[in-house]
Scaffold this active site. Structure first.
Site, PDB file in Angstrom:
ATOM      1  NE  ARG A 150       1.152   3.185  -3.700  1.00  0.00           N
ATOM      2  CZ  ARG A 150       2.180   2.444  -3.309  1.00  0.00           C
ATOM      3  NH1 ARG A 150       2.885   1.769  -4.194  1.00  0.00           N
ATOM      4  NH2 ARG A 150       2.495   2.374  -2.024  1.00  0.00           N
ATOM      5  CG  HIS A 168       1.947  -3.873  -6.504  1.00  0.00           C
ATOM      6  ND1 HIS A 168       0.880  -3.049  -6.252  1.00  0.00           N
ATOM      7  CD2 HIS A 168       3.024  -3.237  -5.959  1.00  0.00           C
ATOM      8  CE1 HIS A 168       1.279  -1.974  -5.576  1.00  0.00           C
ATOM      9  NE2 HIS A 168       2.581  -2.072  -5.385  1.00  0.00           N
TER      10      HIS A 168
END
Length: 313
Positions: free
Chosen positions: A228, A276
């Protein structure tokens, strides 16, 4: 039984998927009229405050992704089980990403790519092999363990670190704060796959990077973060790259996404940026997984991969 689709992106494809995998069930959509008392399950990602209120018969929340940090700060989160998506499709994609980037660092891909652009013939006289390189996986759950197995198959010296004690055949697993420094000291390539919690926010910082091994065959420690963005302090990463505390970094997640155009990470010569996409949740597989969990539960079995709210994952 009704399933509520509560997402911030286009809903119709998800409605169609759930209808295929849960035939005969009513699928409701956030923002449209529905009877909240009939909703037993909700499949969600990044719900807006208030969107999960007034569901008195809700029995479970399903996160449409491997992470659940988007729910942990949700106000008045319903007191029902939160189920993470943990499917082979996502796991294998993450392992592919880790093997690819570890091999690229092992074989010094960036240097040879630059030499090609400059039309320089630059052979490597004494390259390391995978067994010379110590990979440390920070976060040794389903994703971390699968990546570890596949990296070990390539020959890398792999160890794991977990916040709580864990035994995994074939691997040394460090645990807790007391063993974190020892784990870092034996690590040439640090892979971050830990969940984002109040305790882990900003953990990838200068203090931690200084504890990584600096005597390895790669010429300095390397960071790969596909966990993250909130785990990392990007100003620390940049300054550590500039002063040699880190040799290189591969970042798939960021403090702010999409990564702003003016971020210096885009153009730093020792940073690899990916959007991502290390382990994108394949929608069809995700819908199939959630449907399977619902059917298991209705057959009297327990949900799998239920989140511990105290730990946040």
């Amino acid at each position: 039984m009704s399933l509520l689709v509560a997402v911030t992106w286009e809903t119709q494809p998800w409605v169609e998927r759930f209808k295929r995998h849960l035939p005969g069930r009513e699928i409701a959509v956030l923002g449209e009229d529905f009877d909240g008392s009939k909703i037993r399950y909700a499949a969600t990602w990044g719900p807006k405050p208030g969107s999960l209120d007034n569901l008195p018969n809700l029995e479970a929340l399903f996160s449409l992704g491997a992470g659940v940090d988007h729910l942990m700060g949700y106000p008045n989160l319903p007191d029902v089980p939160i189920v993470r998506v943990a499917q082979d499709d996502l796991t294998y994609r993450m392992s592919e990403y880790m093997v690819m980037h570890c091999l690229m660092y092992l074989r010094d891909h960036a240097r040879f790519a630059q030499a090609q652009r400059e039309k320089r013939w630059e052979p490597d006289r004494s390259p390391p092999i995978a067994s010379d390189v110590r990979v440390g996986i920070m976060g040794f759950g389903v994703l971390g363990q699968d990546a570890a197995v596949k990296l070990k198959m390539m020959g890398f010296d792999v160890a794991g670190w977990s916040r709580t004690p864990k035994s995994v055949d074939g691997f040394k697993v460090y645990s807790g704060e007391s063993e974190l420094d020892a784990f870092l000291a034996r690590t040439d390539i640090l892979i971050a796959l830990i969940p984002l919690t109040p305790d882990t926010r900003g953990i990838l910082n200068r203090s931690l990077f200084k504890k990584l091994a600096h005597d390895g065959r790669l010429g300095g420690p390397i960071l790969i973060n596909a966990g993250r963005g909130g785990l990392q302090i990007e100003t620390d990463i940049l300054s550590c790259l500039d002063d040699g505390t880190l040799k290189a970094a591969t970042l798939d997640v960021f403090e702010k996404e999409p990564l702003p155009e003016d971020s210096p990470l885009w153009s730093h010569p020792r940073v690899t940026v990916t959007p991502h996409n290390s382990a994108v949740s394949e929608p069809e597989a995700t819908a199939r997984y959630i449907a399977k969990q619902i059917l298991r539960y209705e057959a009297g079995e327990a949900f799998e991969n239920v989140v511990d709210r105290v730990r946040g994952y």
